[in-house]
Design an enzyme around this catalytic site. Structure first.
Site, PDB file in Angstrom:
ATOM      1  CG  ASP A  43      -2.139   0.938   0.978  1.00  0.00           C
ATOM      2  OD1 ASP A  43      -2.111   1.719  -0.005  1.00  0.00           O
ATOM      3  OD2 ASP A  43      -3.091   0.914   1.779  1.00  0.00           O
TER       4      ASP A  43
HETATM    5  C1  NOJ Z   1      -3.856   4.126   0.216  1.00  0.00           C
HETATM    6  C2  NOJ Z   1      -5.048   3.258   0.458  1.00  0.00           C
HETATM    7  O1  NOJ Z   1      -4.909   2.616   1.718  1.00  0.00           O
HETATM    8  C3  NOJ Z   1      -5.283   2.205  -0.606  1.00  0.00           C
HETATM    9  O2  NOJ Z   1      -6.515   1.599  -0.366  1.00  0.00           O
HETATM   10  C4  NOJ Z   1      -5.225   2.815  -1.986  1.00  0.00           C
HETATM   11  O3  NOJ Z   1      -5.453   1.844  -2.962  1.00  0.00           O
HETATM   12  C5  NOJ Z   1      -3.862   3.477  -2.167  1.00  0.00           C
HETATM   13  N1  NOJ Z   1      -3.717   4.521  -1.183  1.00  0.00           N
HETATM   14  C6  NOJ Z   1      -3.677   4.055  -3.558  1.00  0.00           C
HETATM   15  O4  NOJ Z   1      -4.431   5.185  -3.725  1.00  0.00           O
END
Ligand code: NOJ
Length: 741
Positions: free
Chosen positions: A262
């Site tokens: 993530d």
């Molecule tokens: C952080 C988030 O936790 C995740 O769900 C998301 O896909 C990513 N950012 C990318 O935007």
């Protein structure tokens, strides 16, 4: 490209090129418009690393992605196309209800259709991968990301996971779908106290039973990517959890796709206290099996040094790079780097009438009628209606995580009702969505100027208030549309107060004082505490963030064009202090009901009920559906048998009704105690007016097993209770036995 050619390509790539495939950056690095959400930081990586980046995050639009593809391919020595990935969480341009609302439809087939459309629209805009579904089981509505999850139950989330992955990937071969990336692995929804980015700690039995099944369902449905969690599980950050990524995901489940971190989660291993520095983070993440580092400098800056000093074999980089190349190849990007990207298609397919119609249908099925005193709903359409409230004429019905959608495309509740009621409808805002400037500032997205638009000056607020009372006085019915600000729910939207804001409740109290019938429409990304408004209202519709066609769907339910069929996929608490509150809890030795003890010494609160305000699976309809007795074909089963269950439903009304028949069970005595009820199956059936229908289920005895603390599934012989009903509380029950042999 043939496998042999792909192998030759890998063999010909330099180490920096291969590392580049393991790096994902967002649009600002390429002077492209970027709509990703997350902490902003300068990454401190070289221009060479940027040029060699293998994938790009949240750049969308056929024009932008085409241009960027061309630019990046020209810079790469082997002209390898980049993969474009984006957060397409519940729609791309046509926005469906938030996943918690999708969970409330209990209709995976419908959800699959919605995700197919999301994939179609996103593919035309040049995005080949979606960071969805998010299927983290969550028991705590204080967690803002409750919005993104289908709900609190492993089975329901698993069915939705299958539907969502299948929907996205349906048209991949025609270059009109998206590769699905399930997230956030694993158990992010179990974070303590519902606080964002916090830690989860749980027994393996609990993990395997209640949190892992939805991710596994996504993998079984063929999702090609998995995203790790920002949180820790039992003390290990998901991003570098070798046991989770290697043993569970790859060995036990056979996942051979691409693993992505993530946003900045590799970088955060140091902050977690798991790695000493960036180099250590890179080593630990790669060694755990993580292929792509999203939006962090760690892989880009550290992997080469690790190979050069002998801490990491180049072969490990090759393996990760190979998985990324394989995915690109599977999509045919080497032959057609633009995939289904098409400005023409974008114009033609986005937000078309049929897509809007589906969004309206899905939204209508996501609405949950929580209260309907004296059958005040549906309205006949002949009433004089005063529509009041901050959400009454609000376009922001898509919620925070529909980043590619446009609120301007939404139909408001007022617009929808006006079409039907004409002059019988009056409207006033009544009060603001929030009067708390500090809170709004704390949400992080709103400038002072924007806050001034949200919070009226005192004089205007008073004017709205007076107008609301005047309109209500002149009307037969008040529809009061309230809720939380869209930035309150979603990532980093954890909160401890789940009540409606005071200003909204104060106006409700005044409206109630007029003695008018009141229909409350609640727009929220999570279960709110509604116990202080139930006695002031006649009907309550839980409307989530219902999406592009949300206003129309709400009008459809209010005016009886459809009978509501949504059922809660998450428990609504009586008060915040009960959280985490969920239906599949354990009994305790002193349950409040049915304890051997009386008086004080039972499991309860001294200042609040133990029971929720609205239980999991709950929801009212206009039709009254009666459930008959449970019939079991046989009540003694061996492990290889199937339990055949039937129940007769009677719809004595004039309504056509979609009814979700829910099946739960309880294992009466087990070596690891089991929840008072666990959902084991469900079916959404259509009942014609004045009809009877026998609904049947065939449940293999093996499904009544549970996981032990080694992650092994075991079926213990003994007696069980089976429950069938319209929600987790109103059920008929029967007993059966699983025999030793
Ligand atoms: C952080 C988030 O936790 C995740 O769900 C998301 O896909 C990513 N950012 C990318 O935007």
């Amino acid at each position: 490209m043939q496998q042999e050619k792909l192998r030759e390509l890998l063999a010909d790539m330099s180490l920096p090129e291969k590392i580049g495939q393991l790096v994902q950056l967002s649009g600002e690095f390429f002077q492209s418009k970027d709509i990703s959400y997350g902490p902003i930081q300068k990454l401190g990586i070289s221009q060479e690393a940027i040029d060699l980046t293998g994938s790009v995050l949240n750049v969308t639009g056929a024009h932008a992605t085409k241009q960027l593809q061309e630019q990046q391919m020209a810079k790469q020595p082997h002209h390898i196309p980049v993969l474009f990935m984006a957060d397409v969480i519940y729609g791309f341009k046509t926005i469906f209800p938030i996943p918690l609302g999708l969970g409330a439809t209990w209709d995976p087939e419908l959800v699959q259709q919605a995700f197919r459309i999301a994939g179609n629209e996103a593919a035309a805009s040049g995005n080949q991968v979606s960071f969805a579904p998010m299927v983290d089981v969550t028991h705590d509505p204080r967690w803002g990301r409750t919005l993104e999850s289908p709900g609190e139950d492993a089975l329901l989330n698993a069915r939705m996971a299958t539907a969502m992955v299948t929907g996205f990937q349906t048209d991949l071969a025609e270059k009109a779908g998206q590769v699905s990336c399930v997230k956030h692995f694993a158990a992010y929804g179990g974070v303590e106290a519902g606080r964002e980015y916090n830690s989860a700690d749980m027994s393996l039995s609990n993990l395997y039973q209640n949190y892992l099944p939805p991710y596994k369902a996504a993998v079984d449905a063929g999702c090609e990517m998995v995203m790790t969690s920002l949180s820790t599980l039992n003390g290990v950050p998901g991003t570098a959890d070798k046991w989770l990524l290697q043993d569970v995901l790859k060995k036990q489940w056979g996942f051979d796709g691409v693993l992505i971190s993530d946003y900045a989660s590799v970088y955060e291993l140091v902050k977690h206290g798991y790695a000493t520095d960036d180099r250590d983070s890179a080593l630990k993440a790669l060694d755990a099996g993580l292929d792509i580092d999203m939006k962090s400098p760690v892989y880009a800056n550290e992997l080469q040094g690790l190979v050069e000093d002998g801490s990491l074999s180049e072969d490990r980089i090759d393996q990760a790079c190979w998985r990324v190349l394989q995915l690109k190849n599977k999509l045919g990007l080497f032959e057609d780097p633009y995939f289904g990207t098409s400005e023409e298609a974008e114009k033609k397919i986005n937000l078309t009438a049929d897509k809007r119609a589906l969004a309206r249908k899905v939204a209508a099925e996501s609405l949950v009628l929580l209260q309907n005193k004296n059958d005040i709903l549906p309205l006949t359409g002949a009433e004089k209606v005063a529509l009041i409230g901050p959400y009454a004429d609000e376009k922001s019905l898509i919620g925070m995580w529909a980043v590619h959608g446009d609120p301007a495309d939404c139909v408001t509740i007022k617009e929808a009702l006006q079409e039907e009621l004409g002059e019988r409808l009056t409207y006033t805002r009544g009060t603001d969505i929030s009067r708390d400037k500090e809170k709004l500032r704390g949400l992080g997205f709103l400038t002072d100027e924007m806050i001034t638009q949200v919070v009226s000056d005192d004089e205007t607020e008073q004017k709205h208030h007076d107008e609301a009372l005047k309109n209500a006085q002149a009307a037969d019915v008040v529809i009061y549309a309230v809720g939380e600000h869209s930035f309150e729910a979603g990532e980093a939207g954890s909160k401890t107060n789940l009540h409606l804001p005071d200003n909204q409740v104060n106006l409700l109290n005044d409206l109630h004082g007029l003695g008018k019938k009141i229909v409350l429409v609640n727009i929220s990304g999570r279960p709110l505490v509604l116990s202080n408004v139930t006695d002031k209202t006649d009907a309550i519709i839980q409307a989530w963030f219902p999406g592009t066609e949300g206003g129309l769907a709400i009008a459809d339910v209010i005016l009886g064009k459809v009978s509501p069929s949504g059922r809660l996929s998450m428990t609504f608490p009586y008060t915040e202090g009960q959280e985490p509150l969920y239906y599949a809890h354990l009994s305790t030795g002193r349950p409040q009901d049915g304890s051997q003890h009386v008086g004080r010494f039972v499991s309860r609160y001294i200042d609040a009920p133990t029971a929720p305000l609205y239980a999991f699976g709950y929801g009212l309809s206009y039709a009254q559906v009666e459930y008959g007795k449970i019939k079991l074909e046989k009540d003694k089963l061996s492990a290889n048998d199937t339990l055949k269950v039937s129940i007769e439903l009677t719809n004595a009304s004039n309504w056509q009704q979609k009814e979700t028949v829910q099946v739960y069970f309880h294992d009466d005595a087990a070596s690891i105690v089991q929840p008072v009820k666990r959902l084991i199956d469900f079916k959404k059936v259509v009942l014609a007016p004045h009809s009877k229908q026998i609904v049947t289920f065939a449940i293999p005895a093996m499904y009544f097993s549970f996981y032990d603390n080694q992650g092994e599934s075991i079926l213990e012989p003994g007696t069980f209770h089976l429950f069938v009903g319209a929600n987790s509380q109103d059920v008929a029950s029967a007993t059966f036995e699983i025999l030793d042999k």
